[in-house]
Design a protein around this motif. Structure first.
Motif, PDB file in Angstrom:
ATOM      1  N   ASP A 199      -7.283  -6.359  -0.727  1.00 30.49           N
ATOM      2  CA  ASP A 199      -6.549  -6.217  -2.129  1.00 30.49           C
ATOM      3  C   ASP A 199      -5.714  -4.855  -2.050  1.00 30.49           C
ATOM      4  O   ASP A 199      -5.711  -4.091  -1.028  1.00 30.49           O
ATOM      5  CB  ASP A 199      -7.683  -6.110  -3.247  1.00 30.49           C
ATOM      6  N   ASP A 211      -6.143  -2.142  -3.392  1.00 32.24           N
ATOM      7  CA  ASP A 211      -6.875  -1.019  -3.672  1.00 32.24           C
ATOM      8  C   ASP A 211      -8.152  -0.868  -2.629  1.00 32.24           C
ATOM      9  O   ASP A 211      -9.150  -0.163  -2.797  1.00 32.24           O
ATOM     10  CB  ASP A 211      -7.391  -0.569  -5.031  1.00 32.24           C
ATOM     11  N   THR A 212      -8.144  -1.799  -1.720  1.00 34.77           N
ATOM     12  CA  THR A 212      -9.208  -1.858  -0.810  1.00 34.77           C
ATOM     13  C   THR A 212      -9.368  -0.801  -0.030  1.00 34.77           C
ATOM     14  O   THR A 212      -8.282  -0.022   0.445  1.00 34.77           O
ATOM     15  CB  THR A 212      -9.037  -3.146   0.301  1.00 34.77           C
ATOM     16  N   ARG A 222       0.718  -1.227  -0.082  1.00 30.96           N
ATOM     17  CA  ARG A 222       0.028  -0.019  -0.025  1.00 30.96           C
ATOM     18  C   ARG A 222       1.073   1.183  -0.044  1.00 30.96           C
ATOM     19  O   ARG A 222       0.291   2.578  -0.117  1.00 30.96           O
ATOM     20  CB  ARG A 222      -0.880   0.146   1.237  1.00 30.96           C
TER      21      ARG A 222
END
Length: 547
Positions: A366, A368-369, A310
């Motif tokens: 994920d 892009d969660t 992230r």
């Protein structure tokens, strides 16, 4: 507040009883540094894995050993440390443990290699082994039985406070100083705790302490080290059929089996196996081990998810973990209210199932969660933990008599640390194996000699990609995908272990049960019936009426 009429029933000296809450604060400060160290390290492991001068260039297996060297020494010596506290005095062992922990922290801060860091972390584990059981043993000897559940809840909340402070403090230090500052920060806390301890905390000891069992200590530590070494090596090689792996795991299991046989036959065992005749006591200990197996194994990769996948900084990672700590601080002191209303079994089973669900939630995260989903997961994980640890700690500590408080605390913490160490080793190996299997086909860009090392972890792959320059950019996406796949597999394993813990406590922990007689007498050393343990764990319902 206890009424004057009830004062003659107290067995705690009046001058100690008056300052019991201040003493609890000092004990929590001592506990803070033990928990703080690991929670700080959680956000620093990525930095330590980067090459010098930023870090030490530690591999994933070396990072696991940096955590487990501390944990295994801690776990292996906890029961002996508890016995020494019972024999020599809890205050003395607290002071000695704090001093050793502070020295180990200062040495770890200036480690020049991963091997040195692993060694000095073991020294820190030695000091921590004498701190942790003594804090809970002193607590049990400065609070009357009716106040013990509340005090233990606040003590458990102190763990949540450390979890909150650790990652944020670690992030701030890493933003402004070198990686060693995350260990050096322990030193002023140790000095403050030592001064307050000398001033405020009374000493206590068991009038009939057990004898020390040096052979048992050596066997337990050797068995655990061999077992964990084999498991970590298997993950590193992605091959659990390797002769070194099989021989290490087999030797570890054999040594641990010999340890159990010795303890059963010994007249002065390191761990008194008679305690485990009580199913409630055994279930509570098993619950602690399974919780920390799942939790430590899953949170080990959470830092790599937030920082490597992230892109968050160490400080931002620390802030992201605040909901987990906040939930523990909010719910741990209040868990006894749920126990009063629903009983130990329902409260703890509910906490276990909530924890299992949140560990399983990592399997759907994920790249892009939305980050708020991770925050909710952390908060609910903390809530589940709070409603597990407080009830089972009360059950364990009140099953044994007050003079055996050091032994009870040591057993509880031994199984917590062993569970955590095995969780990091086993689930860390699952993570390594799943990652290597998924990334291997993408490593053809690398020279043959680098492929094996680059496949051990996402940091190793990204480090190798950086050395390739622009050509290495093609590895970044596959590395992230492989890590997410490995994280999903590992999270599913962790959730399954937590479900197993829920089954154990649902079957064996006491429910609300009938009200005990409330005569205030201590239980026998090992109650023989389940109802005895129920009365022991639920005695606060009646004894509070004394006030």
């Amino acid at each position: 507040m206890t009424s004057p009429a009830a004062a003659p029933d107290r067995r705690i000296p009046e001058h100690v009883h008056r300052r019991r809450w201040v003493i609890l604060g000092v004990l929590i400060l001592s506990l803070l540094i033990v928990v703080l160290d690991n929670s700080i390290l959680n956000v620093a492991i990525k930095t330590i894995s980067t090459p010098a001068p930023t870090g030490l260039g530690a591999t994933q297996s070396e990072l696991e050993w940096a955590i487990n060297a501390y944990t295994l020494v801690f776990a292996g010596l906890l029961f002996t440390a508890g016995l020494l506290g019972d024999r020599l005095g809890r205050k003395r062992t607290l002071l000695g443990g704090l001093a050793v922990f502070g020295i180990g922290s200062a040495l770890a801060a200036f480690s020049g290699t991963p091997a040195e860091l692993i060694g000095f972390r073991a020294v820190m584990g030695l000091g921590a082994a004498f701190v942790m059981p003594a804090t809970l043993a002193v607590l049990m000897n400065v609070f009357e039985r009716d106040e013990q559940p509340k005090a233990i809840g606040i003590w458990a909340g102190g763990v949540g406070l450390a979890i909150a402070i650790g990652p944020v403090t670690g992030g701030l230090l890493l933003d402004h100083f070198w990686w060693g500052s995350v260990f050096l920060v322990n030193v002023p806390i140790v000095l403050t705790a030592l001064a307050l301890m000398l001033w405020l905390v009374p000493d206590s000891r068991d009038p009939d302490p057990g004898r020390i069992d040096p052979v048992g200590v050596v066997l337990s530590v050797a068995g655990l080290v061999l077992l964990v070494y084999g498991i970590i090596k298997g993950g590193q090689l992605a091959d659990f059929t390797d002769p070194v792996v099989l021989s290490s795991i087999g030797a570890g299991l054999a040594v641990l089996a010999a340890f159990v046989v010795l303890e059963k036959r010994s007249t002065h065992p390191s761990i008194d196996m008679a305690y485990f005749r009580n199913k409630v006591f055994s279930a509570s200990i098993a619950a602690i081990a399974l919780v920390f197996f799942a939790l430590m194994g899953v949170t080990f990769f959470a830092v790599f998810y937030t920082q490597s996948v992230r892109g968050y900084s160490p400080l931002e990672t620390g802030l992201l973990m605040l909901p987990l700590a906040a939930a523990q601080m909010i719910f741990a002191p209040r868990a006894r209210l749920l126990v009063d209303r629903f009983g130990n079994r329902a409260t703890t089973t509910g906490g276990m199932l909530l924890l299992a669900a949140m560990l399983g939630a990592f399997a759907v995260l994920d790249a892009d969660t939305p980050i708020w989903i991770l925050e909710v997961v952390f908060f609910l994980m903390g809530a589940g933990m709070a409603n597990i640890m407080t009830p089972v700690s009360v059950v364990i500590m009140q099953t044994l008599p007050r003079e055996k408080a050091g032994s009870a605390s040591a057993l509880s913490n031994t199984f917590r640390q062993v569970g955590g160490a095995l969780g990091i080793a086993i689930l860390g190996s699952v993570l390594s194996t799943a990652y290597r299997t998924h990334i291997e086909d993408e490593l053809v860009l690398l020279p043959p000699g680098l492929r094996h090392a680059a496949g051990e972890s996402i940091e190793a792959t990204l480090g190798a990609a950086a050395r390739l320059g622009p050509r290495g950019d093609a590895l970044v996406g596959p590395a992230n995908d492989a890590f997410l796949h490995a994280m999903h597999v590992t999270a599913s394993w962790g959730a399954g272990v937590a479900v197993l813990g829920a089954i154990v406590v649902a079957l064996f922990l006491p429910g609300r049960g009938p009200e005990p007689g409330g005569d205030g007498k201590e239980e026998e050393l090992v109650p023989t019936g389940a109802q005895d343990a129920t009365d022991s764990a639920d005695s606060a319902d009646v004894t509070r009426k004394r006030g």
